[in-house]
Structure formats: C-alpha cells, structure tokens
Enzyme design. Structure first.
Site, PDB file in Angstrom:
ATOM      1  CB  CYS A 261      -0.034   1.599   4.246  1.00 41.75           C
ATOM      2  SG  CYS A 261      -1.414   1.589   4.307  1.00 41.75           S
TER       3      CYS A 261
ATOM      4  CB  CYS B 193      -0.804   0.003   1.428  1.00 41.15           C
ATOM      5  SG  CYS B 193      -2.374   1.037   1.629  1.00 41.15           S
TER       6      CYS B 193
END
Length: 102
Positions: A34, A31
C-alpha cells in the site's frame, strides 16, 4: 487534485453523488505494498483532474472495506455514478491503474 480521505461520514457526498468517476484506494499504514502504491495513486490524482481519487484506510473504515468486499490490500475500486465498474487487488504500476479508469 490531491486524493481525499474517504470515511463513512463523507462517502455519500464524495463518492455516491460525485459527478466524476471515482477511484478508491483501500489501504493501511502497516501494508508495505500500500505504501509503495501511494505515490502512484497521488500521480494519477494529479494527472487526471477528470476523476476523483479517494483513499480509504481499512483499519479506520472497516464498514467501507466490508461494503466493497475488500479481502486484500491494496485494493482499487472504480465507480461511476455510484456503481462499481472495476475492482482489483494488489500493487499495480501506473499504466494498469490508468487502464482501470478507461
């Protein structure tokens, strides 16, 4: 204080029974948002010794992700005395992360 890895095995000890406010960062290695949030989470962890910061890898800990109804990542969850007091999804600047804690 560095962020700690939270698993289903240490969740009760590190989160539920914590005497500090806990910030959980739900993330995954694939991600990009993230990964962009990771330095911010580490800064918050370093600057706020009064809180505990935990990182939950949703790929490795799907049970914890389901427990907190994490539908998107990154997701941040703040708990006090084992109870959720705030939760948000999406990358956030540091000032917004800090605001979640107050």
């Amino acid at each position: 204080m560095a962020a700690i890895t939270i698993t289903k095995e240490n969740f009760e000890r590190e989160v539920t029974k914590s005497d500090k406010t806990v910030l959980l960062d739900f993330w995954a290695g694939w991600c990009m948002p993230c990964r962009m949030m990771s330095p911010t989470i580490e800064k918050v962890s370093d600057e706020r010794p009064d809180i505990k910061v935990g990182k939950v890898n949703v790929d490795e800990q799907p049970e914890l992700a389901r427990r907190f109804a994490v539908a998107g990542i990154p997701s941040l969850v703040v708990l006090r005395q084992g109870k959720v007091v705030s939760q948000t999804t999406g990358a956030r600047p540091k000032n917004q992360v800090l605001a979640l804690l107050d």
